[in-house]
Design a protein around this motif. Structure first.
Motif, PDB file in Angstrom:
ATOM      1  N   ILE A  81       0.578  -1.437   0.176  1.00 27.59           N
ATOM      2  CA  ILE A  81      -0.160  -0.142  -0.101  1.00 27.59           C
ATOM      3  C   ILE A  81       1.138   1.347  -0.045  1.00 27.59           C
ATOM      4  O   ILE A  81       1.591   1.329   0.675  1.00 27.59           O
ATOM      5  CB  ILE A  81      -0.812   0.159   1.023  1.00 27.59           C
ATOM      6  CG1 ILE A  81      -2.168  -0.961   1.523  1.00 27.59           C
ATOM      7  CG2 ILE A  81      -1.882   1.333   1.814  1.00 27.59           C
ATOM      8  CD1 ILE A  81      -3.382  -0.671  -0.244  1.00 27.59           C
ATOM      9  N   SER A  82       0.832   2.280  -0.886  1.00 33.12           N
ATOM     10  CA  SER A  82       1.035   3.587  -0.855  1.00 33.12           C
ATOM     11  C   SER A  82       0.440   4.949  -0.776  1.00 33.12           C
ATOM     12  O   SER A  82       0.618   5.634  -0.286  1.00 33.12           O
ATOM     13  CB  SER A  82       1.317   4.105  -2.391  1.00 33.12           C
ATOM     14  OG  SER A  82       2.407   3.042  -2.771  1.00 33.12           O
ATOM     15  N   SER A  83      -1.589   3.991  -0.445  1.00 33.29           N
ATOM     16  CA  SER A  83      -2.183   5.580  -0.646  1.00 33.29           C
ATOM     17  C   SER A  83      -2.111   5.774   1.394  1.00 33.29           C
ATOM     18  O   SER A  83      -3.132   4.287   1.706  1.00 33.29           O
ATOM     19  CB  SER A  83      -3.314   5.556  -1.273  1.00 33.29           C
ATOM     20  OG  SER A  83      -4.207   5.344  -0.870  1.00 33.29           O
ATOM     21  N   PRO A  84      -2.329   6.670   1.777  1.00 35.73           N
ATOM     22  CA  PRO A  84      -2.840   6.859   2.603  1.00 35.73           C
ATOM     23  C   PRO A  84      -4.410   6.618   3.583  1.00 35.73           C
ATOM     24  O   PRO A  84      -4.465   5.814   4.213  1.00 35.73           O
ATOM     25  CB  PRO A  84      -2.605   8.233   3.121  1.00 35.73           C
ATOM     26  CG  PRO A  84      -1.779   8.897   2.653  1.00 35.73           C
ATOM     27  CD  PRO A  84      -1.517   8.524   0.520  1.00 35.73           C
ATOM     28  N   ARG A  85      -5.246   6.985   2.360  1.00 36.38           N
ATOM     29  CA  ARG A  85      -6.791   6.534   1.996  1.00 36.38           C
ATOM     30  C   ARG A  85      -6.698   5.252   2.073  1.00 36.38           C
ATOM     31  O   ARG A  85      -7.356   4.760   3.289  1.00 36.38           O
ATOM     32  CB  ARG A  85      -7.506   7.522   0.921  1.00 36.38           C
ATOM     33  CG  ARG A  85      -8.372   7.481   1.138  1.00 36.38           C
ATOM     34  CD  ARG A  85      -9.503   7.639  -0.348  1.00 36.38           C
ATOM     35  NE  ARG A  85     -10.450   7.460   0.070  1.00 36.38           N
ATOM     36  CZ  ARG A  85     -11.642   7.235  -0.395  1.00 36.38           C
ATOM     37  NH1 ARG A  85     -10.961   6.536  -1.656  1.00 36.38           N
ATOM     38  NH2 ARG A  85     -13.270   6.828  -0.787  1.00 36.38           N
ATOM     39  N   SER A  86      -5.932   4.928   1.256  1.00 33.48           N
ATOM     40  CA  SER A  86      -6.283   2.642   1.025  1.00 33.48           C
ATOM     41  C   SER A  86      -5.878   2.242   2.776  1.00 33.48           C
ATOM     42  O   SER A  86      -6.740   1.756   3.461  1.00 33.48           O
ATOM     43  CB  SER A  86      -5.781   2.402   0.381  1.00 33.48           C
ATOM     44  OG  SER A  86      -5.585   2.021  -1.109  1.00 33.48           O
ATOM     45  N   LEU A  87      -4.827   2.651   2.989  1.00 33.50           N
ATOM     46  CA  LEU A  87      -3.942   2.693   4.484  1.00 33.50           C
ATOM     47  C   LEU A  87      -5.279   2.520   5.520  1.00 33.50           C
ATOM     48  O   LEU A  87      -5.380   1.664   6.290  1.00 33.50           O
ATOM     49  CB  LEU A  87      -2.568   2.433   4.308  1.00 33.50           C
ATOM     50  CG  LEU A  87      -2.255   3.139   5.695  1.00 33.50           C
ATOM     51  CD1 LEU A  87      -1.641   1.088   5.889  1.00 33.50           C
ATOM     52  CD2 LEU A  87      -0.998   3.363   6.435  1.00 33.50           C
ATOM     53  N   SER A  88      -5.705   3.465   5.627  1.00 31.00           N
ATOM     54  CA  SER A  88      -6.914   4.119   6.516  1.00 31.00           C
ATOM     55  C   SER A  88      -7.557   2.706   6.666  1.00 31.00           C
ATOM     56  O   SER A  88      -8.206   2.854   7.905  1.00 31.00           O
ATOM     57  CB  SER A  88      -7.163   5.216   6.718  1.00 31.00           C
ATOM     58  OG  SER A  88      -8.043   5.247   7.583  1.00 31.00           O
ATOM     59  N   GLN A  89      -8.775   3.145   4.938  1.00 32.26           N
ATOM     60  CA  GLN A  89      -9.713   1.822   5.394  1.00 32.26           C
ATOM     61  C   GLN A  89      -9.169  -0.007   5.288  1.00 32.26           C
ATOM     62  O   GLN A  89      -9.781  -0.155   6.100  1.00 32.26           O
ATOM     63  CB  GLN A  89      -9.960   1.800   3.373  1.00 32.26           C
ATOM     64  CG  GLN A  89     -11.052   3.336   3.682  1.00 32.26           C
ATOM     65  CD  GLN A  89     -11.097   3.278   2.147  1.00 32.26           C
ATOM     66  OE1 GLN A  89     -10.571   2.709   0.797  1.00 32.26           O
ATOM     67  NE2 GLN A  89     -11.841   4.018   1.755  1.00 32.26           N
ATOM     68  N   LEU A  90      -8.634   0.366   4.888  1.00 33.55           N
ATOM     69  CA  LEU A  90      -7.441  -1.212   5.401  1.00 33.55           C
ATOM     70  C   LEU A  90      -7.176  -1.174   6.804  1.00 33.55           C
ATOM     71  O   LEU A  90      -7.959  -2.842   7.447  1.00 33.55           O
ATOM     72  CB  LEU A  90      -6.052  -1.883   4.697  1.00 33.55           C
ATOM     73  CG  LEU A  90      -6.011  -2.370   3.176  1.00 33.55           C
ATOM     74  CD1 LEU A  90      -5.055  -2.303   2.558  1.00 33.55           C
ATOM     75  CD2 LEU A  90      -7.673  -3.302   3.123  1.00 33.55           C
ATOM     76  N   LEU A  91      -7.013  -1.000   7.606  1.00 33.01           N
ATOM     77  CA  LEU A  91      -6.642  -0.811   8.837  1.00 33.01           C
ATOM     78  C   LEU A  91      -7.909  -0.851   9.401  1.00 33.01           C
ATOM     79  O   LEU A  91      -8.583  -1.700  10.538  1.00 33.01           O
ATOM     80  CB  LEU A  91      -5.714   0.502   9.544  1.00 33.01           C
ATOM     81  CG  LEU A  91      -3.781   0.292   9.398  1.00 33.01           C
ATOM     82  CD1 LEU A  91      -3.285   1.056   9.206  1.00 33.01           C
ATOM     83  CD2 LEU A  91      -3.621  -1.004   9.280  1.00 33.01           C
ATOM     84  N   ALA A  92      -9.041  -0.248   9.502  1.00 36.27           N
ATOM     85  CA  ALA A  92     -10.056   0.044   9.764  1.00 36.27           C
ATOM     86  C   ALA A  92     -11.067  -1.746  10.064  1.00 36.27           C
ATOM     87  O   ALA A  92     -12.155  -1.693  10.603  1.00 36.27           O
ATOM     88  CB  ALA A  92     -11.189   1.352   9.178  1.00 36.27           C
ATOM     89  N   LEU A  93     -10.646  -2.140   8.122  1.00 35.62           N
ATOM     90  CA  LEU A  93     -11.146  -3.477   8.629  1.00 35.62           C
ATOM     91  C   LEU A  93     -10.665  -4.581   8.684  1.00 35.62           C
ATOM     92  O   LEU A  93     -11.267  -5.827   9.133  1.00 35.62           O
ATOM     93  CB  LEU A  93     -11.265  -3.694   7.002  1.00 35.62           C
ATOM     94  CG  LEU A  93     -11.980  -4.929   6.151  1.00 35.62           C
ATOM     95  CD1 LEU A  93     -13.365  -5.032   6.021  1.00 35.62           C
ATOM     96  CD2 LEU A  93     -11.426  -4.956   4.537  1.00 35.62           C
ATOM     97  N   LEU A  94      -9.312  -4.166   8.900  1.00 39.16           N
ATOM     98  CA  LEU A  94      -8.604  -5.456   9.384  1.00 39.16           C
ATOM     99  C   LEU A  94      -7.141  -4.593  10.373  1.00 39.16           C
ATOM    100  O   LEU A  94      -6.248  -5.036  10.440  1.00 39.16           O
ATOM    101  CB  LEU A  94      -7.410  -5.945   8.283  1.00 39.16           C
ATOM    102  CG  LEU A  94      -8.034  -6.645   7.360  1.00 39.16           C
ATOM    103  CD1 LEU A  94      -6.879  -6.514   5.978  1.00 39.16           C
ATOM    104  CD2 LEU A  94      -9.389  -7.721   7.524  1.00 39.16           C
ATOM    105  N   PRO A  95      -8.120  -4.967  11.273  1.00 35.95           N
ATOM    106  CA  PRO A  95      -7.861  -3.717  13.023  1.00 35.95           C
ATOM    107  C   PRO A  95      -5.958  -4.348  13.051  1.00 35.95           C
ATOM    108  O   PRO A  95      -5.392  -4.181  14.017  1.00 35.95           O
ATOM    109  CB  PRO A  95      -8.854  -3.561  14.067  1.00 35.95           C
ATOM    110  CG  PRO A  95      -9.363  -4.507  13.365  1.00 35.95           C
ATOM    111  CD  PRO A  95      -9.620  -4.604  11.795  1.00 35.95           C
ATOM    112  N   ASN A  96      -6.431  -5.572  13.123  1.00 34.11           N
ATOM    113  CA  ASN A  96      -5.060  -6.352  13.938  1.00 34.11           C
ATOM    114  C   ASN A  96      -4.097  -7.263  12.458  1.00 34.11           C
ATOM    115  O   ASN A  96      -3.237  -7.573  12.921  1.00 34.11           O
ATOM    116  CB  ASN A  96      -5.322  -7.975  14.031  1.00 34.11           C
ATOM    117  CG  ASN A  96      -6.416  -7.688  15.435  1.00 34.11           C
ATOM    118  OD1 ASN A  96      -5.956  -6.555  16.146  1.00 34.11           O
ATOM    119  ND2 ASN A  96      -7.954  -8.756  15.718  1.00 34.11           N
ATOM    120  N   ALA A  97      -4.277  -6.358  11.611  1.00 32.65           N
ATOM    121  CA  ALA A  97      -3.528  -7.019  10.965  1.00 32.65           C
ATOM    122  C   ALA A  97      -1.473  -6.264  10.590  1.00 32.65           C
ATOM    123  O   ALA A  97      -1.527  -5.639  11.486  1.00 32.65           O
ATOM    124  CB  ALA A  97      -3.927  -6.169   9.307  1.00 32.65           C
ATOM    125  N   ALA A  98      -0.808  -7.352  10.271  1.00 32.50           N
ATOM    126  CA  ALA A  98       0.122  -6.675  10.722  1.00 32.50           C
ATOM    127  C   ALA A  98       1.191  -6.221   9.521  1.00 32.50           C
ATOM    128  O   ALA A  98       0.251  -6.348   8.369  1.00 32.50           O
ATOM    129  CB  ALA A  98       1.448  -8.220  10.581  1.00 32.50           C
TER     130      ALA A  98
END
Length: 185
Positions: free
Chosen positions: A42-59
C-alpha cells in the motif's frame, strides 16, 4: 508449514469474473475451516486507513530499507509504502478488502480443508497444506512483484499432486495458463 504449488488458470481485467471463478472453485471444495489471508503493498494513505479499519489486527512493515512496523508502535501512514498482511479472516471481508486496496497489488487467498477426489487422475481428496485458491489483483504473480492492470486466479495443490491443478481447472471450464510455481507461504 509446507508451501503449496500453484498455477494460474485465469487472467482478466474484470474483477467480478475473477471472483466468479473463485466461487466456482470453492463450490467443489470441502470448505471446512474456510478462511482468507490477505497481502498487499500500500502506498495510499486513504487505502491504508480503510484497510486498517477493516483489518485492525493486520501486521504491516515498511517496504524497502526504511524502519517501521506494526510491532514497533510506528505510525503506518508515516512509513508508506507498507506491506500489510492479515491471516485467518472471514470470507465476507474479501470484497471490502478489494475495494480498499484500490489499484494496489494484493492477494486474497482462500484456505480450506480439501479439494475433491479426482479419480480420473488417480487422486483421492487433496488435504490441507495444498488446498487454496488465490486471487492476485493488479499483479500477475503470487509475490506481487509483477504489477499488472489485470487480475489472476491461481489454483494451489501439493507438489506431489500437481496434476490436480489442470484437473480442477477443467472442472470450471478453464485450463492452466502458466507454469507451476511454489507459493510464497
Amino acid at each position: 508449514m509446507a508451501n503449496s504449488y500453484a498455477q494460474p488458470v485465469l487472467r482478466t481485467a474484470d474483477i467480478s469474473e475473477a471472483l466468479r471463478i473463485v466461487e466456482r472453485l470453492l463450490a467443489i471444495a470441502d470448505l471446512t475451516d474456510l478462511e482468507v489471508d490477505f497481502d498487499t503493498r500500500i502506498s495510499s494513505p486513504r487505502s491504508l486507513s480503510q484497510l486498517l479499519a477493516l483489518l485492525p489486527n493486520a501486521a504491516w512493515w515498511a517496504v524497502g530499507d526504511r524502519d517501521g512496523a506494526s510491532d514497533t508502535g510506528n505510525d503506518p501512514s508515516a512509513c508508506l509504502p507498507v506491506w500489510l498482511r492479515s491471516w485467518a479472516e472471514r470470507p465476507e471481508t474479501v470484497r471490502p478488502f478489494l475495494e480498499a486496496v484500490g489499484d494496489s497489488p494484493a492477494t486474497a487467498r482462500w484456505d480450506f480443508n480439501a479439494w475433491p477426489e479426482a479419480p480420473e487422475i488417480g487422486l483421492g481428496a487433496g488435504g490441507t497444506r495444498g488446498a487454496f485458491v488465490t486471487l492476485c489483483v493488479h499483479a500477475r504473480d503470487l509475490d506481487l512483484q509483477d504489477p499488472a492492470a489485470d487480475h489472476t486466479v491461481f489454483i494451489h495443490a501439493k507438489q506431489v499432486e500437481a496434476e490436480r491443478i489442470p484437473w480442477l481447472a477443467t472442472q470450471v471450464d478453464l485450463q492452466v495458463i502458466g507454469d507451476l510455481v511454489m507459493a510464497p507461504y
